[in-house]
Design an enzyme around this catalytic site. Structure first.
Site, mmCIF file in Angstrom:
data_model
loop_
_atom_site.group_PDB
_atom_site.id
_atom_site.type_symbol
_atom_site.label_atom_id
_atom_site.label_comp_id
_atom_site.label_asym_id
_atom_site.label_seq_id
_atom_site.Cartn_x
_atom_site.Cartn_y
_atom_site.Cartn_z
ATOM 1 N N ASP A 170 0.925 -1.199 -0.104
ATOM 2 C CA ASP A 170 -0.035 0.127 0.033
ATOM 3 C C ASP A 170 0.893 1.315 0.015
ATOM 4 O O ASP A 170 2.204 1.269 0.185
ATOM 5 C CB ASP A 170 -1.063 0.103 1.331
ATOM 6 C CG ASP A 170 -0.359 -0.013 2.609
ATOM 7 O OD1 ASP A 170 0.849 0.331 2.623
ATOM 8 O OD2 ASP A 170 -0.751 -0.022 3.614
ATOM 9 N N SER A 171 0.460 2.415 -0.133
ATOM 10 C CA SER A 171 1.041 3.662 -0.242
ATOM 11 C C SER A 171 1.362 4.267 1.097
ATOM 12 O O SER A 171 2.366 5.174 1.287
ATOM 13 C CB SER A 171 0.062 4.849 -1.033
ATOM 14 O OG SER A 171 -0.892 5.231 -0.002
ATOM 15 N N GLY A 226 -0.558 5.931 2.537
ATOM 16 C CA GLY A 226 -1.691 6.873 2.683
ATOM 17 C C GLY A 226 -2.785 6.499 3.890
ATOM 18 O O GLY A 226 -3.261 7.635 4.843
ATOM 19 N N ASP A 266 -1.331 8.720 -1.501
ATOM 20 C CA ASP A 266 -2.574 9.327 -1.744
ATOM 21 C C ASP A 266 -2.892 9.890 -0.321
ATOM 22 O O ASP A 266 -2.036 9.659 0.617
ATOM 23 C CB ASP A 266 -3.817 8.618 -2.158
ATOM 24 C CG ASP A 266 -3.984 7.327 -1.257
ATOM 25 O OD1 ASP A 266 -2.967 6.924 -0.688
ATOM 26 O OD2 ASP A 266 -5.108 6.951 -1.189
ATOM 27 N N GLY A 298 -10.291 5.099 0.133
ATOM 28 C CA GLY A 298 -11.061 6.182 0.949
ATOM 29 C C GLY A 298 -12.611 5.637 1.374
ATOM 30 O O GLY A 298 -13.507 6.460 1.761
ATOM 31 N N ASP A 314 -8.309 -6.484 0.180
ATOM 32 C CA ASP A 314 -7.353 -6.867 1.549
ATOM 33 C C ASP A 314 -8.081 -6.362 2.567
ATOM 34 O O ASP A 314 -9.019 -5.216 2.402
ATOM 35 C CB ASP A 314 -6.139 -6.252 1.399
ATOM 36 C CG ASP A 314 -6.214 -4.494 1.719
ATOM 37 O OD1 ASP A 314 -5.703 -4.317 2.785
ATOM 38 O OD2 ASP A 314 -6.458 -3.728 0.660
ATOM 39 N N HIS A 372 -8.246 -20.468 9.829
ATOM 40 C CA HIS A 372 -9.566 -20.763 9.401
ATOM 41 C C HIS A 372 -10.067 -19.539 8.648
ATOM 42 O O HIS A 372 -10.564 -19.656 7.518
ATOM 43 C CB HIS A 372 -10.283 -21.117 10.667
ATOM 44 C CG HIS A 372 -11.767 -20.873 10.585
ATOM 45 N ND1 HIS A 372 -12.476 -21.897 9.519
ATOM 46 C CD2 HIS A 372 -13.035 -20.047 10.409
ATOM 47 C CE1 HIS A 372 -13.853 -21.423 9.313
ATOM 48 N NE2 HIS A 372 -14.000 -20.291 9.791
#
Length: 376
Positions: free
Chosen positions: A92-93, A95, A146, A221, A271, A340
């Site tokens: 991820d970024s 952000g 971002d 977002g 995710d 699980h």
């Protein structure tokens, strides 16, 4: 990276496809287990590959930047080698973490100054150095820097933030063009659509992101406190604009029901920390509803965790035994619950794919949503 569409659902926008990356193919729709600091919490890599079997996992730029730090990852040859993972990674970024540090950060056009949650030291993220960090981590898919706006969010703030995210994207693209690949595999940049819960902003952002013609696109977002119906509404606005021949990644989502409803809206990748975090707290997801394994009702229930036996833990251990492990605060209980839940999330996406290809996704999805919306 290439993306091939194999089937689409006739009654929804659901799609089945394949992403081809340098660390192997990724069949979509896909759920990516979150490996925040170079590990999916509580799960050995062997269990990931042998039982849960994801084609791709997620790493966290902010956390990896702070620990183990970039010099260590560079010496190790990147995150794949550092954690002994030969499949794909998405980072991820940073952000979202910047968003979550609202009391300890300052956002301006150049970038974001923030205070480490570990030792209080100050750091500065810019689009350029976030690209450098993700280059060094070595993920197969990297995210543009971002700003993730909060919910609720003032319209004018959301608008200013969205335009800044677009300018930051331009800087990310420009910097990557000048930056060599550090390892022997390619890296693909995904821009991120923003705009809070305002349809006109989401439309503008999706159009701008689509115009940059990246190999894949993300929707950010959302899942930040808004009602599920607003999430679905914003997702639909965006997926109607983003190109059909590129994968779409909805960041940080969500419950099993959220996943299926967004698959129906044309999302390919997800995710979320929910299966691991909720698992560590005794919440188990199943096809027939959610189990709080710490409840007394499971004290003498010697039936398997899940009759379907998606992973080996499902039939190896009874509900009574797993409840006992939680009662005595034994780490194994949290590990079993995590395996699980991750297995169930991956199974759910693979079943969705099968039903998209078979042509009966919508009826299957509606049945599953009704089943899963129960507390057992």
């Amino acid at each position: 990276m290439t993306f091939t569409l194999h089937a689409t659902d006739s009654e929804s926008q659901a799609r089945a496809g394949t992403l081809q990356l340098d660390h192997g193919p990724v069949e979509t729709p896909i759920f990516m287990p979150v490996g925040t600091v170079g590990t999916v919490k509580g799960v050995h890599q062997r269990e990931l590959t042998d039982e849960i079997n994801p084609d791709i996992i997620l790493g966290n730029t902010y956390h990896l930047y702070l620990r183990p730090q970039m010099d260590i990852l560079k010496k190790a040859g990147g995150l794949h080698k550092f954690m002994n993972w030969d499949r794909n990674i998405l980072t991820d970024s940073g952000g979202y973490q910047v968003y979550s540090l609202s009391a300890n950060r300052k956002i301006k056009e150049e970038g974001v100054k923030f205070k480490s949650h570990i030792d209080g030291s100050f750091h500065f993220f810019t689009p350029e150095n976030v690209m450098e960090i993700q280059r060094t981590i070595g993920a197969d898919i990297i995210m543009a820097f971002d700003e993730c706006t909060p919910y609720p969010c003032d319209y004018q703030y959301a608008k200013r933030s969205m335009h800044m995210t677009h300018r930051w994207l331009d800087r990310c693209i420009s910097h990557l063009e000048k930056t060599p690949l550090p390892y022997e595999h390619n890296q693909t940049l995904f821009p991120i659509v923003q705009g809070s819960t305002y349809k006109d902003l989401r439309k503008q952002s999706a159009e701008y992101i689509a115009s940059r013609e990246a190999e894949g696109n993300a929707i950010g977002g959302l899942s930040v406190g808004e009602p599920a119906e607003e999430m679905y509404e914003m997702t639909e606005v965006v997926t109607n604009i983003l190109p059909n021949d590129k994968p779409r990644y909805l960041m940080g989502v969500g419950t099993p029901i959220n996943l299926l409803e967004n698959v129906a809206l044309g999302v390919d990748m997800f995710d979320c920390v929910m299966p691991t975090r909720n698992g560590r707290n005794g919440m188990l997801f199943t096809a027939h509803g959610t189990i709080n394994i710490k409840n007394k009702k499971w004290e003498d229930d010697f039936s398997p965790i899940d009759e379907m036996g998606i992973t080996w833990v499902d039939t190896a251990y009874s509900k009574a035994y797993v409840r006992h492990l939680f009662t005595v605060n034994e780490m194994l209980g949290r590990q079993i619950a995590t395996i699980h839940n991750l297995g169930f999330y991956l199974w759910l996406m693979r079943e969705a794919r099968k039903h998209i290809i078979a042509g009966d996704f919508t009826s299957w999805k509606n049945k599953m949503v009704t089943q899963m919306d129960k507390r057992l």
